[in-house]
Scaffold this motif. Structure first.
Motif, PDB file in Angstrom:
ATOM      1  N   THR A 112     -63.287-120.890  -5.224  1.00  0.00           N
ATOM      2  CA  THR A 112     -64.418-119.995  -4.986  1.00  0.00           C
ATOM      3  C   THR A 112     -64.478-119.596  -3.513  1.00  0.00           C
ATOM      4  O   THR A 112     -64.300-120.434  -2.631  1.00  0.00           O
ATOM      5  CB  THR A 112     -65.742-120.671  -5.387  1.00  0.00           C
ATOM      6  OG1 THR A 112     -65.716-120.947  -6.787  1.00  0.00           O
ATOM      7  CG2 THR A 112     -66.930-119.767  -5.078  1.00  0.00           C
TER       8      THR A 112
ATOM      9  N   SER B  78     -67.142-118.231  -1.100  1.00  0.00           N
ATOM     10  CA  SER B  78     -68.596-118.059  -1.073  1.00  0.00           C
ATOM     11  C   SER B  78     -69.082-117.142   0.044  1.00  0.00           C
ATOM     12  O   SER B  78     -70.222-116.677   0.006  1.00  0.00           O
ATOM     13  CB  SER B  78     -69.275-119.433  -0.939  1.00  0.00           C
ATOM     14  OG  SER B  78     -68.968-120.254  -2.060  1.00  0.00           O
TER      15      SER B  78
ATOM     16  N   MET C 255     -66.633-115.207  -6.688  1.00  0.00           N
ATOM     17  CA  MET C 255     -67.173-114.646  -5.453  1.00  0.00           C
ATOM     18  C   MET C 255     -68.652-114.325  -5.624  1.00  0.00           C
ATOM     19  O   MET C 255     -69.016-113.233  -6.059  1.00  0.00           O
ATOM     20  CB  MET C 255     -66.394-113.379  -5.057  1.00  0.00           C
ATOM     21  CG  MET C 255     -64.954-113.654  -4.736  1.00  0.00           C
ATOM     22  SD  MET C 255     -64.082-112.147  -4.268  1.00  0.00           S
ATOM     23  CE  MET C 255     -62.505-112.845  -3.767  1.00  0.00           C
ATOM     24  N   PRO C 256     -69.522-115.266  -5.311  1.00  0.00           N
ATOM     25  CA  PRO C 256     -70.953-115.039  -5.511  1.00  0.00           C
ATOM     26  C   PRO C 256     -71.547-113.978  -4.591  1.00  0.00           C
ATOM     27  O   PRO C 256     -72.627-113.466  -4.882  1.00  0.00           O
ATOM     28  CB  PRO C 256     -71.565-116.415  -5.234  1.00  0.00           C
ATOM     29  CG  PRO C 256     -70.557-117.122  -4.388  1.00  0.00           C
ATOM     30  CD  PRO C 256     -69.231-116.640  -4.849  1.00  0.00           C
ATOM     31  N   ASN C 257     -70.852-113.644  -3.500  1.00  0.00           N
ATOM     32  CA  ASN C 257     -71.352-112.638  -2.559  1.00  0.00           C
ATOM     33  C   ASN C 257     -70.436-111.415  -2.513  1.00  0.00           C
ATOM     34  O   ASN C 257     -70.170-110.850  -1.448  1.00  0.00           O
ATOM     35  CB  ASN C 257     -71.491-113.244  -1.161  1.00  0.00           C
ATOM     36  CG  ASN C 257     -72.636-114.242  -1.085  1.00  0.00           C
ATOM     37  OD1 ASN C 257     -73.749-113.954  -1.512  1.00  0.00           O
ATOM     38  ND2 ASN C 257     -72.358-115.418  -0.560  1.00  0.00           N
ATOM     39  N   LEU C 258     -69.971-110.996  -3.693  1.00  0.00           N
ATOM     40  CA  LEU C 258     -69.029-109.878  -3.784  1.00  0.00           C
ATOM     41  C   LEU C 258     -69.751-108.536  -3.816  1.00  0.00           C
ATOM     42  O   LEU C 258     -70.716-108.346  -4.559  1.00  0.00           O
ATOM     43  CB  LEU C 258     -68.181-110.018  -5.048  1.00  0.00           C
ATOM     44  CG  LEU C 258     -67.226-108.854  -5.353  1.00  0.00           C
ATOM     45  CD1 LEU C 258     -66.169-108.709  -4.278  1.00  0.00           C
ATOM     46  CD2 LEU C 258     -66.590-109.029  -6.738  1.00  0.00           C
ATOM     47  N   THR C 259     -69.262-107.611  -2.989  1.00  0.00           N
ATOM     48  CA  THR C 259     -69.670-106.205  -3.045  1.00  0.00           C
ATOM     49  C   THR C 259     -68.458-105.396  -3.488  1.00  0.00           C
ATOM     50  O   THR C 259     -67.337-105.653  -3.043  1.00  0.00           O
ATOM     51  CB  THR C 259     -70.134-105.714  -1.661  1.00  0.00           C
ATOM     52  OG1 THR C 259     -71.254-106.495  -1.237  1.00  0.00           O
ATOM     53  CG2 THR C 259     -70.520-104.238  -1.705  1.00  0.00           C
ATOM     54  N   ARG C 260     -68.687-104.428  -4.354  1.00  0.00           N
ATOM     55  CA  ARG C 260     -67.598-103.585  -4.847  1.00  0.00           C
ATOM     56  C   ARG C 260     -67.773-102.149  -4.376  1.00  0.00           C
ATOM     57  O   ARG C 260     -68.890-101.652  -4.242  1.00  0.00           O
ATOM     58  CB  ARG C 260     -67.534-103.587  -6.377  1.00  0.00           C
ATOM     59  CG  ARG C 260     -67.024-104.862  -7.015  1.00  0.00           C
ATOM     60  CD  ARG C 260     -67.036-104.730  -8.532  1.00  0.00           C
ATOM     61  NE  ARG C 260     -66.524-105.901  -9.213  1.00  0.00           N
ATOM     62  CZ  ARG C 260     -65.260-106.056  -9.614  1.00  0.00           C
ATOM     63  NH1 ARG C 260     -64.390-105.078  -9.392  1.00  0.00           N
ATOM     64  NH2 ARG C 260     -64.868-107.148 -10.243  1.00  0.00           N
TER      65      ARG C 260
ATOM     66  N   GLU D  67     -66.162-111.649  -9.939  1.00  0.00           N
ATOM     67  CA  GLU D  67     -67.517-112.171  -9.672  1.00  0.00           C
ATOM     68  C   GLU D  67     -67.626-113.660  -9.963  1.00  0.00           C
ATOM     69  O   GLU D  67     -68.442-114.367  -9.349  1.00  0.00           O
ATOM     70  CB  GLU D  67     -68.554-111.410 -10.497  1.00  0.00           C
ATOM     71  CG  GLU D  67     -69.020-110.107  -9.869  1.00  0.00           C
ATOM     72  CD  GLU D  67     -68.047-108.957 -10.065  1.00  0.00           C
ATOM     73  OE1 GLU D  67     -68.341-107.854  -9.574  1.00  0.00           O
ATOM     74  OE2 GLU D  67     -67.000-109.158 -10.719  1.00  0.00           O
TER      75      GLU D  67
ATOM     76  N   SER E 139     -59.395-106.576 -11.831  1.00  0.00           N
ATOM     77  CA  SER E 139     -60.431-107.158 -10.966  1.00  0.00           C
ATOM     78  C   SER E 139     -61.690-107.570 -11.728  1.00  0.00           C
ATOM     79  O   SER E 139     -62.673-107.976 -11.109  1.00  0.00           O
ATOM     80  CB  SER E 139     -60.820-106.157  -9.875  1.00  0.00           C
ATOM     81  OG  SER E 139     -61.599-105.098 -10.409  1.00  0.00           O
ATOM     82  N   LYS E 140     -61.651-107.518 -13.028  1.00  0.00           N
ATOM     83  CA  LYS E 140     -62.893-107.669 -13.803  1.00  0.00           C
ATOM     84  C   LYS E 140     -63.537-109.051 -13.700  1.00  0.00           C
ATOM     85  O   LYS E 140     -64.740-109.194 -13.910  1.00  0.00           O
ATOM     86  CB  LYS E 140     -62.631-107.326 -15.264  1.00  0.00           C
ATOM     87  CG  LYS E 140     -61.602-108.204 -15.957  1.00  0.00           C
ATOM     88  CD  LYS E 140     -61.360-107.739 -17.383  1.00  0.00           C
ATOM     89  CE  LYS E 140     -60.323-108.595 -18.094  1.00  0.00           C
ATOM     90  NZ  LYS E 140     -60.068-108.106 -19.475  1.00  0.00           N
ATOM     91  N   SER E 141     -62.766-110.081 -13.373  1.00  0.00           N
ATOM     92  CA  SER E 141     -63.330-111.437 -13.360  1.00  0.00           C
ATOM     93  C   SER E 141     -63.639-111.955 -11.965  1.00  0.00           C
ATOM     94  O   SER E 141     -63.947-113.141 -11.792  1.00  0.00           O
ATOM     95  CB  SER E 141     -62.361-112.410 -14.043  1.00  0.00           C
ATOM     96  OG  SER E 141     -61.140-112.485 -13.325  1.00  0.00           O
TER      97      SER E 141
END
Length: 340
Positions: free
Chosen positions: A269, A271, A297-302, A294, A290-292
């Motif tokens: 992970t 974080s 990555m709890p702090n992911l921006t796309r 999240e 890239s679908k999985s």
């Protein structure tokens, strides 16, 4: 938001520096804001077949935001050494350790880390290997895949879920060096990989097949890489030839073996704040891959851009907007001072 790209030689905004990093000579681009005051340090990691200048549209943006930038040529590329013998020198662990050492050399206790293509894979791993160093990480095109204790070969990937990775088998085979082996063939190769075509639409690169030798002499000009910048790339690739850059496609087992340590430590992970920029028309690193992310990555921006794999130079304005807004959301881009 398309900051003017820097020139490969003689641009006052960017210095070409060299340092001894863990026993090998590295070339890297170094740039500070005009006033010499920077809020943080950003390392930018390129992919294949690129070099540090692949970030030429993004570096001016980051400088305008008050950030210092370091963009190295990876092992085997450009002005960086191209050692033979130990394939692990081209692996993710070694690249991560070299980034950490180069950060010490430039006096950065912590860094923001960004990557594209292989560079994207490197920065995700660097965040796992050196969590004390990397405060924020972003990747363009390259989705995050966590370390695993189950070995899957490139051949298995091609036969199974990722047939578009067939090119990796060709690049690793040793066949490409046989016909891309001098300045003229390197020039034709670069023009073709960056979108140049033959008179009847002939392509040089196929995701399933690799580099198509019979089309090499037919390739015309590229809109993405031409003029002085093409000349610079040819010069940089002609230093070592193409073989050393292809070593990055020969390290899958090495990376797997080294990353068993991460698996044993439960490190999968990330974080810290992360950004992933998808190229919607990437024929290799497809959006479905890239679908999985999240889940790890709890702090992911796309963000996403209607572009091909060469998004950094094809759609620099759109990419820069995404990166700038993300960095501003993390508190960067102001006139405040920091020592990162």
């Amino acid at each position: 938001m398309a900051s003017e790209a820097f020139e490969p030689v003689g641009d006052s905004r960017v210095q070409h520096r060299r340092s001894l990093v863990n026993g090998f000579n590295y070339h890297y681009l170094y740039a500070e804001p005009a006033n010499g005051v920077f809020q943080a340090t950003v390392f930018l990691i390129h992919g294949w077949p690129d070099c540090s200048a692949g970030w030429r549209y993004q570096i001016p943006l980051l400088l305008d935001m008050g950030l210092r930038v370091v963009a190295p040529d990876l092992m085997g590329y450009g002005g960086t050494d191209a050692p033979e013998g130990d394939i692990a020198l081209y692996g993710f662990k070694r690249a991560s350790d070299d980034i950490a050492e180069l950060a010490k050399i430039v006096g950065a206790q912590q860094i923001i880390l960004g990557g594209h293509d292989w560079g994207g894979a490197v920065v995700w791993r660097a965040a796992l290997w050196h969590p004390e160093l990397v405060t924020h990480v972003f990747a363009v095109c390259t989705p995050y895949v966590p370390p695993t204790e189950q070995w899957v070969s490139t051949e298995d990937l091609v036969k199974g879920p990722l047939p578009q990775f067939g090119y990796q088998l060709h690049l690793a085979s040793g066949e490409v060096e046989k016909f891309i082996n001098d300045e003229q063939s390197i020039r034709q190769f670069l023009k073709g990989v960056y979108g140049g075509k033959g008179p009847n639409g002939e392509m040089l690169f196929s995701p399933e097949e690799g580099v198509i030798a019979k089309n090499l002499a037919l390739i015309g000009d590229s809109r993405l890489l031409d003029g002085k910048m093409l000349d610079y790339y040819v010069q940089e690739y002609n230093r070592h030839g193409i073989h050393s850059t292809l070593n990055w496609y020969r390290t899958r087992k090495t990376n797997f073996d080294e990353e068993l340590e991460l698996v044993e430590q439960g490190k999968s992970t990330i974080s810290i704040p992360t950004l992933f920029v998808q190229a919607n028309h990437d024929s290799v690193l497809k959006p479905s891959m890239s679908k999985s992310m999240e889940a790890f990555m709890p702090n992911l921006t796309r963000g996403d851009v209607d572009a091909t794999h060469w998004i950094l130079m094809q759609k620099p304005a759109e990419v820069n907007i995404i990166i700038k807004e993300w960095l501003q959301g993390q508190g960067f881009g102001s006139k405040a001072n920091s020592s990162l």
